[in-house]
Design an enzyme around this catalytic site. Structure first.
Site, PDB file in Angstrom:
ATOM      1  N   SER A 105      26.391 -67.758 -35.554  1.00 25.74           N
ATOM      2  CA  SER A 105      27.360 -66.150 -35.563  1.00 25.74           C
ATOM      3  C   SER A 105      25.719 -65.585 -36.403  1.00 25.74           C
ATOM      4  CB  SER A 105      28.296 -66.972 -35.738  1.00 25.74           C
ATOM      5  OG  SER A 105      28.615 -64.769 -36.593  1.00 25.74           O
ATOM      6  N   TYR A 121      35.822 -69.019 -41.720  1.00 28.95           N
ATOM      7  CA  TYR A 121      34.737 -68.918 -40.240  1.00 28.95           C
ATOM      8  C   TYR A 121      33.447 -68.316 -40.915  1.00 28.95           C
ATOM      9  CZ  TYR A 121      32.787 -67.724 -36.048  1.00 28.95           C
ATOM     10  OH  TYR A 121      31.726 -67.329 -35.150  1.00 28.95           O
TER      11      TYR A 121
HETATM   12  N1  LIG Z   1      33.764 -64.150 -29.311  1.00 26.57           N
HETATM   13  C1  LIG Z   1      32.327 -63.787 -30.164  1.00 26.57           C
HETATM   14  O1  LIG Z   1      33.018 -62.956 -31.117  1.00 26.57           O
HETATM   15  C2  LIG Z   1      31.536 -64.801 -31.186  1.00 26.57           C
HETATM   16  C3  LIG Z   1      30.184 -63.952 -31.646  1.00 26.57           C
HETATM   17  C4  LIG Z   1      29.352 -64.706 -32.272  1.00 26.57           C
HETATM   18  C5  LIG Z   1      29.262 -66.220 -32.667  1.00 26.57           C
HETATM   19  N2  LIG Z   1      30.613 -67.373 -31.600  1.00 26.57           N
HETATM   20  C6  LIG Z   1      30.435 -68.100 -31.223  1.00 26.57           C
HETATM   21  O2  LIG Z   1      30.604 -68.915 -30.082  1.00 26.57           O
HETATM   22  C7  LIG Z   1      30.692 -69.845 -29.640  1.00 26.57           C
HETATM   23  C8  LIG Z   1      31.736 -69.748 -28.503  1.00 26.57           C
HETATM   24  O3  LIG Z   1      33.367 -69.146 -28.889  1.00 26.57           O
HETATM   25  P1  LIG Z   1      34.269 -67.879 -27.674  1.00 26.57           P
HETATM   26  O4  LIG Z   1      33.452 -66.617 -28.270  1.00 26.57           O
HETATM   27  O5  LIG Z   1      33.553 -68.198 -26.790  1.00 26.57           O
HETATM   28  O6  LIG Z   1      35.475 -68.348 -28.462  1.00 26.57           O
HETATM   29  P2  LIG Z   1      36.391 -69.168 -27.273  1.00 26.57           P
HETATM   30  O7  LIG Z   1      36.625 -68.052 -26.103  1.00 26.57           O
HETATM   31  O8  LIG Z   1      37.681 -68.786 -27.948  1.00 26.57           O
HETATM   32  O9  LIG Z   1      36.037 -70.744 -26.934  1.00 26.57           O
HETATM   33  C9  LIG Z   1      36.622 -71.396 -27.544  1.00 26.57           C
HETATM   34  C10 LIG Z   1      36.102 -72.680 -27.852  1.00 26.57           C
HETATM   35  O10 LIG Z   1      35.909 -73.662 -28.122  1.00 26.57           O
HETATM   36  C11 LIG Z   1      36.516 -74.809 -27.834  1.00 26.57           C
HETATM   37  N3  LIG Z   1      36.734 -75.446 -28.708  1.00 26.57           N
HETATM   38  C12 LIG Z   1      38.652 -75.178 -29.844  1.00 26.57           C
HETATM   39  N4  LIG Z   1      38.144 -75.298 -30.414  1.00 26.57           N
HETATM   40  C13 LIG Z   1      38.406 -77.169 -30.289  1.00 26.57           C
HETATM   41  C14 LIG Z   1      38.248 -78.610 -30.677  1.00 26.57           C
HETATM   42  N5  LIG Z   1      38.626 -79.105 -32.039  1.00 26.57           N
HETATM   43  N6  LIG Z   1      37.464 -79.391 -29.542  1.00 26.57           N
HETATM   44  C15 LIG Z   1      36.825 -79.497 -28.764  1.00 26.57           C
HETATM   45  N7  LIG Z   1      36.812 -77.937 -28.539  1.00 26.57           N
HETATM   46  C16 LIG Z   1      37.230 -76.819 -29.417  1.00 26.57           C
HETATM   47  C17 LIG Z   1      37.405 -74.279 -26.986  1.00 26.57           C
HETATM   48  O11 LIG Z   1      38.088 -74.768 -26.297  1.00 26.57           O
HETATM   49  P3  LIG Z   1      39.573 -75.903 -26.050  1.00 26.57           P
HETATM   50  O12 LIG Z   1      40.620 -74.520 -26.813  1.00 26.57           O
HETATM   51  O13 LIG Z   1      40.574 -75.893 -24.826  1.00 26.57           O
HETATM   52  O14 LIG Z   1      39.543 -76.933 -27.297  1.00 26.57           O
HETATM   53  C18 LIG Z   1      36.907 -72.955 -26.672  1.00 26.57           C
HETATM   54  O15 LIG Z   1      36.341 -72.958 -24.949  1.00 26.57           O
HETATM   55  C19 LIG Z   1      31.872 -70.131 -30.994  1.00 26.57           C
HETATM   56  O16 LIG Z   1      30.961 -71.288 -31.705  1.00 26.57           O
HETATM   57  C20 LIG Z   1      31.908 -69.077 -31.881  1.00 26.57           C
HETATM   58  O17 LIG Z   1      32.033 -69.161 -32.890  1.00 26.57           O
HETATM   59  C21 LIG Z   1      31.644 -66.957 -31.091  1.00 26.57           C
END
Ligand SMILES: NC(=O)c1ccc[n+]([C@@H]2O[C@H](COP(=O)([O-])OP(=O)(O)OC[C@H]3O[C@@H](n4cnc5c(N)ncnc54)[C@H](OP(=O)(O)O)[C@@H]3O)[C@@H](O)[C@H]2O)c1
Length: 302
Positions: free
Chosen positions: A175, A188
């Protein structure tokens, strides 16, 4: 001997110039992309959000097999079915990446049932989204376990075989907050900064390993459930990224063996400003842009 040192000293700036020129040409002109036809891709957190889009994009761009890890079976199953319907072999396994023993156990199951993983995408993450004083210790620990340590375990589980095969790629969906923190998400930001250092160290550590590469993707706020409720001051100027675009840029970075990707590229300006502006000026930028208060309305996953 002296002459050799002088020779190196003269050659060094030429080498650096050559690297800059090569990177500029690569940026401007279309370059050769790795074929994914023999690749087995494992995506942590592949059931939803960016992970789900990554799974679909890898399948679309020709990956041989896609494997999804996550905690919520329903999401994993749905995504897996959607990908299988397009003709790409897809498997899912329930695995909490914050649990070391579970990661090693499930990695063994994957190797036995599906085969060697050649592309590992460390995408799973959580955000507690509170200040230090409002966070209980368990919540703080949970974020570090999932966002930071999870990567240690998954990489330790799959990298050795990639090195043996001289074929592999480790990806981290990080991120922009790893380079520029905001208040109200201390768990985070800390975990992502640590994860950035992990990837920087790994990327350099693998320089002498032919066929094995690394990619770190640093997206700005993306339109998924993760940061629900978060509000920036000028959403028209800084709209959230589309998760589909993040997935496309990530797959392209793997195929072109690009080490670091900042999304959108304009975020480079923030990183540059941070390196020389006085703290007082940076504080004004944070207040003006609203990133100082953006987590006040944070709800997260409901
Ligand atoms: N959304 C943003 O604004 C943003 C910005 C920059 C970077 N990112 C990064 O992008 C990545 C994906 O985020 P997203 O936005 O897609 O968030 P999201 O929709 O909340 O998805 C997070 C994913 O991580 C999985 N997860 C969480 N805890 C876990 C665990 N203990 N073991 C295995 N899987 C786990 C969740 O699945 P389950 O809940 O089923 O386990 C879900 O599939 C992350 O690394 C986040 O930091 C996001």
């Amino acid at each position: 001997m002296d002459l050799k040192i002088w020779g190196c000293a003269v050659l060094f700036p030429v080498q650096i110039l050559y690297c800059i020129l090569k990177a500029s040409v690569r940026w401007l002109l279309p370059c050769k992309r790795k074929d994914l036809g023999a690749e087995v891709v494992l995506i942590t957190g592949g059931g939803r959000g960016i992970g789900r889009h990554l799974a679909k994009e890898f399948a679309k761009q020709g990956a041989k097999k896609v494997i999804l890890w996550g905690r919520t079976e329903k999401c994993l199953k749905e995504t897996c079915e959607e990908i299988s319907m397009t003709g790409t072999e897809c498997h899912y396994f329930v695995c909490d990446v914050g649990n070391r023993e579970e990661v090693y156990q499930q990695a063994k199951v994957v190797r036995e049932k599906v085969g060697d993983v050649t592309i590992l995408i460390n995408n799973a993450a959580v955000v507690h989204g509170k200040s230090l004083m409002n966070s209980d210790d368990d919540a703080l620990l949970k974020t570090q376990h999932i966002n930071t340590l999870g990567q240690f375990w998954t990489t330790k589980a799959f990298l050795p075989r990639m090195l043996e095969l001289c074929n592999g790629h480790v990806v981290c969906i990080n991120s922009i907050l790893s380079l520029s923190s905001i208040p109200g998400a201390i768990d985070y930001c800390t975990s992502k900064a640590s994860s950035f250092a992990f990837m920087e160290s790994l990327t350099l550590g693998l320089l002498d390993c032919p066929g094995v590469g690394c990619t770190t993707v640093l997206p700005f706020h993306t339109d998924t459930e993760m940061f629900q409720g978060m509000r920036v001051r000028f959403p028209q100027l800084f709209p959230p990224l589309n998760p589909e675009i993040v997935a496309q840029r990530t797959v392209d970075a793997v195929r072109t063996n690009t080490a670091f990707v900042v999304l959108p590229w304009t975020m480079h300006i923030l990183v540059i400003l941070k390196s020389f502006l006085p703290q007082s000026a940076l504080e004004e930028i944070y207040k003006f842009s609203g990133s100082y208060t953006c987590m006040n309305t944070f709800k997260g996953r409901t």
